[in-house]
Design an enzyme around this catalytic site. Structure first.
Site, PDB file in Angstrom:
ATOM      1  N   GLY A   1      -6.801   8.419 -14.578  1.00 34.54           N
ATOM      2  CA  GLY A   1      -8.657   8.636 -14.620  1.00 34.54           C
ATOM      3  C   GLY A   1      -8.502   7.693 -13.400  1.00 34.54           C
ATOM      4  O   GLY A   1      -9.792   7.149 -13.228  1.00 34.54           O
TER       5      GLY A   1
ATOM      6  N   HIS B   1      -7.402  17.833  -5.429  1.00 37.72           N
ATOM      7  CA  HIS B   1      -6.216  18.486  -5.687  1.00 37.72           C
ATOM      8  C   HIS B   1      -5.158  17.769  -4.560  1.00 37.72           C
ATOM      9  O   HIS B   1      -5.080  17.464  -3.084  1.00 37.72           O
ATOM     10  CB  HIS B   1      -5.807  20.249  -5.127  1.00 37.72           C
ATOM     11  CG  HIS B   1      -4.654  20.833  -5.520  1.00 37.72           C
ATOM     12  ND1 HIS B   1      -3.814  20.850  -6.616  1.00 37.72           N
ATOM     13  CD2 HIS B   1      -3.479  21.031  -4.612  1.00 37.72           C
ATOM     14  CE1 HIS B   1      -2.665  21.188  -6.370  1.00 37.72           C
ATOM     15  NE2 HIS B   1      -2.731  21.532  -5.381  1.00 37.72           N
TER      16      HIS B   1
HETATM   17  C1  GAR Z   1      -4.549  13.341  -8.493  1.00 42.00           C
HETATM   18  O1  GAR Z   1      -3.616  12.710  -7.957  1.00 42.00           O
HETATM   19  C2  GAR Z   1      -4.687  14.630  -8.641  1.00 42.00           C
HETATM   20  O2  GAR Z   1      -5.034  14.945  -7.096  1.00 42.00           O
HETATM   21  C3  GAR Z   1      -4.253  15.243  -9.622  1.00 42.00           C
HETATM   22  O3  GAR Z   1      -3.736  14.445 -10.608  1.00 42.00           O
HETATM   23  C4  GAR Z   1      -3.677  13.521 -10.560  1.00 42.00           C
HETATM   24  C5  GAR Z   1      -4.254  12.402 -11.181  1.00 42.00           C
HETATM   25  O4  GAR Z   1      -4.493  11.813 -11.060  1.00 42.00           O
HETATM   26  N1  GAR Z   1      -4.687  16.569 -10.263  1.00 42.00           N
HETATM   27  C6  GAR Z   1      -3.954  17.816  -9.674  1.00 42.00           C
HETATM   28  O5  GAR Z   1      -3.546  17.719  -9.761  1.00 42.00           O
HETATM   29  C7  GAR Z   1      -5.292  18.782 -10.198  1.00 42.00           C
HETATM   30  N2  GAR Z   1      -4.747  19.724 -10.693  1.00 42.00           N
HETATM   31  P1  GAR Z   1      -5.865  10.336 -11.694  1.00 42.00           P
HETATM   32  O6  GAR Z   1      -6.146  10.626 -12.757  1.00 42.00           O
HETATM   33  O7  GAR Z   1      -5.527   8.533 -11.738  1.00 42.00           O
HETATM   34  O8  GAR Z   1      -6.937  10.909 -10.953  1.00 42.00           O
END
Ligand code: GAR
Length: 210
Positions: A12, A109
């Site tokens: 998150g 993304h």
């Molecule tokens: C982030 O890099 C986001 O862009 C990616 O997952 C990560 C979550 O990190 N999202 C995807 O790959 C969606 N398919 P976070 O939980 O630290 O925000």
């Protein structure tokens, strides 16, 4: 202020960037709830530590995707958000679910869409030989990672980069990009119309790319 629900599956950090942005009294949105499909998502505790309601709706508690989505929808109906932000929410959504929130649900993304949709974008960028990479905030439509693009940030791919060094560089930009994109959506300066994007009243400081 626009009411925002954030959907997460993991640490998150993008959710945290949105929470921090919302602390500015001039910011046009507030995070009213966080929902995770993973009960052990670290982001749930982080949200609670900021005094935000955070609930897990684990898919393993439901017999089908439809039943799980129904439970998420019930939680959302109670929260009544104006905008839903997907922030590392790693579960595909049915066209029906997406349709309910179309124009009001956005996602971040980790690639320069429409390139590198789907999982493992950083590894695939390294493999491709491209010298730039980045991240995209877009409206969510039934086509995975295919909705109209709101804003993008670019980073260089450097010689010697690994998935770790590259994803860390992109993540830093994600944390700037998402608050900026949500602000534009909350202010109504960016809207989804007939499956496309409409910008209105943009002023010079409203960056949609950097
Ligand atoms: C982030 O890099 C986001 O862009 C990616 O997952 C990560 C979550 O990190 N999202 C995807 O790959 C969606 N398919 P976070 O939980 O630290 O925000």
């Amino acid at each position: 202020k626009k009411r925002v629900a954030v959907l997460i599956s993991g640490r998150g950090s993008n959710m945290t960037a949105l929470i921090e942005a919302c602390k500015d009294p001039a910011y046009p949105a507030e995070i009213v709830a966080v929902i995770s499909n993973k009960p052990d998502a670290a982001g749930l505790e982080v949200a609670r530590s900021h005094g935000i309601e955070a609930v897990a709706v684990p898919q393993k508690d439901y017999p089908s995707r439809a039943a799980h989505e129904e439970a998420i929808n019930a939680a959302l109906a109670r929260i009544a958000p104006d905008v839903i932000c997907l922030a590392g929410y790693m579960r595909l959504m049915s066209a029906e679910f997406v349709g309910k929130w179309e124009g009001r649900m956005i996602n971040i993304h980790p690639s320069l869409l429409p390139l590198f949709k789907g999982l493992d974008s950083h590894a695939r960028v390294l493999e491709s030989g491209m010298r730039v990479h980045g991240c995209t905030v877009h409206f969510v439509t039934a086509e995975m990672d295919g909705g109209p693009i709101i804003a993008q940030g670019v980073v260089p791919v450097k010689p010697g980069d690994t998935e770790d060094t590259l994803s860390a560089r992109v993540l830093k930009v994600e944390h700037k990009l998402y608050p900026l994109a949500l602000k534009l959506v909350a202010e109504g300066k960016v809207r989804m119309v007939n499956g496309g994007i409409v910008y209105s009243g943009l002023i010079e400081d409203d960056k949609t790319s950097f």
